[in-house]
Write an enzyme that holds these catalytic residues in place. Sequence first.
Site, PDB file in Angstrom:
ATOM      1  N   LYS A 173      13.465  86.430  58.288  1.00 15.10           N
ATOM      2  CA  LYS A 173      12.974  85.572  57.292  1.00 15.10           C
ATOM      3  C   LYS A 173      13.996  85.960  56.094  1.00 15.10           C
ATOM      4  O   LYS A 173      14.023  86.995  55.741  1.00 15.10           O
ATOM      5  CB  LYS A 173      11.512  85.612  56.929  1.00 15.10           C
ATOM      6  CG  LYS A 173      10.450  85.332  58.004  1.00 15.10           C
ATOM      7  CD  LYS A 173       8.943  85.753  57.703  1.00 15.10           C
ATOM      8  CE  LYS A 173       8.842  87.006  57.519  1.00 15.10           C
ATOM      9  NZ  LYS A 173       7.328  87.519  57.407  1.00 15.10           N
ATOM     10  N   THR A 204       3.332  83.343  45.908  1.00 10.18           N
ATOM     11  CA  THR A 204       3.844  83.441  47.040  1.00 10.18           C
ATOM     12  C   THR A 204       3.035  84.655  48.008  1.00 10.18           C
ATOM     13  O   THR A 204       3.614  85.104  48.907  1.00 10.18           O
ATOM     14  CB  THR A 204       5.362  84.159  47.233  1.00 10.18           C
ATOM     15  OG1 THR A 204       5.649  85.268  46.346  1.00 10.18           O
ATOM     16  CG2 THR A 204       6.169  82.734  46.708  1.00 10.18           C
ATOM     17  N   GLY A 206       0.864  86.041  50.338  1.00 18.61           N
ATOM     18  CA  GLY A 206       0.448  85.712  51.915  1.00 18.61           C
ATOM     19  C   GLY A 206       1.623  84.950  52.438  1.00 18.61           C
ATOM     20  O   GLY A 206       1.227  84.302  53.538  1.00 18.61           O
ATOM     21  N   THR A 207       2.751  84.881  52.077  1.00 17.89           N
ATOM     22  CA  THR A 207       3.694  83.727  52.552  1.00 17.89           C
ATOM     23  C   THR A 207       3.930  84.276  54.086  1.00 17.89           C
ATOM     24  O   THR A 207       4.227  83.492  55.192  1.00 17.89           O
ATOM     25  CB  THR A 207       4.915  83.732  51.879  1.00 17.89           C
ATOM     26  OG1 THR A 207       5.527  85.027  51.652  1.00 17.89           O
ATOM     27  CG2 THR A 207       4.771  83.037  50.662  1.00 17.89           C
ATOM     28  N   GLY A 208       4.184  85.500  54.371  1.00 20.20           N
ATOM     29  CA  GLY A 208       4.504  85.967  55.733  1.00 20.20           C
ATOM     30  C   GLY A 208       3.452  85.865  56.752  1.00 20.20           C
ATOM     31  O   GLY A 208       3.675  85.243  57.830  1.00 20.20           O
ATOM     32  N   CYS A 209       2.004  85.888  56.282  1.00 20.30           N
ATOM     33  CA  CYS A 209       1.054  85.875  57.019  1.00 20.30           C
ATOM     34  C   CYS A 209       0.925  84.278  57.383  1.00 20.30           C
ATOM     35  O   CYS A 209       0.527  84.063  58.667  1.00 20.30           O
ATOM     36  CB  CYS A 209      -0.126  86.216  56.342  1.00 20.30           C
ATOM     37  SG  CYS A 209      -0.326  87.969  55.886  1.00 20.30           S
TER      38      CYS A 209
END
Length: 263
Positions: A173, A204, A206-209
């Site tokens: 990412k 942002t 929690g973007t990865g989750c």
Amino acid sequence: MKKVLSIAGSDSSGGAGIQADLKTILSHKMYGMTAITALTAQNTTGVYGISTVTPDFLANQLDCIFDDIYPDAVKIGMVSDPALIDVIVEKLTQYEAKNIVVDPVMVATSGSALSTDDSVKALVHKLIPMADVITPNLSETGVLCQMAVDSDEKMLAAAKKIEEFYQGYILIKGGHSKENANDLLVKGEDHWWIPGRRIDNSNTHGTGCTLSSAIACNLAAGYDMVTAVTNAKSYITGAIGAGLDLGKGGGPLDHGYWLQIQK
């Protein structure tokens, strides 16, 4: 209805972890289930406490899920104890789980550490090899390949290093890149750049989750990996663009975005 299982930690503020996963799964009109690895006391500004579940209790959760409601995809997030990784590997193997997405969560968006050195080793040598796709950000990619990753060229080089111990799809990412917000998907000799636009938004958390859960949802729906990642990237971009400002630290993503565009 398609079913998606999230194996991850709980975020008391609701923006990341299993809360973000369940919101994302619901937004994709699927049925979400959870096996909780840890309770966290956190918000958008940081992580202030972690209480890990016991291996036996995690195993019990996974047995209850797979024995009754078999998931069409599995997303794995925060696992801060190597003993828990052993349980996850054992149970996913036992039940022949499919469409496994591993988000190698090591550091929260706020910068708080979420993994120990021992858990990172177990992640690399035991859990990641089981995945259909892994979704590290630039910092996590750096840990996995032992090099700084801050450009498109280094993202490609890092993927080659990761392929020395992992043969599945690698999604690096690029949201923290100084150049752009493009993501890189790699599998063997093939690679795809998933373009992204940089959005001026502090919400942002929690973007990865959310991205990894969206990928799991798309895989559960039957999409191929490239399409699943592309769709998930579109979803997260829309969620960031429509982000709500809820707290002092900014706020979590607006997970209602998918429902809005489906109307």
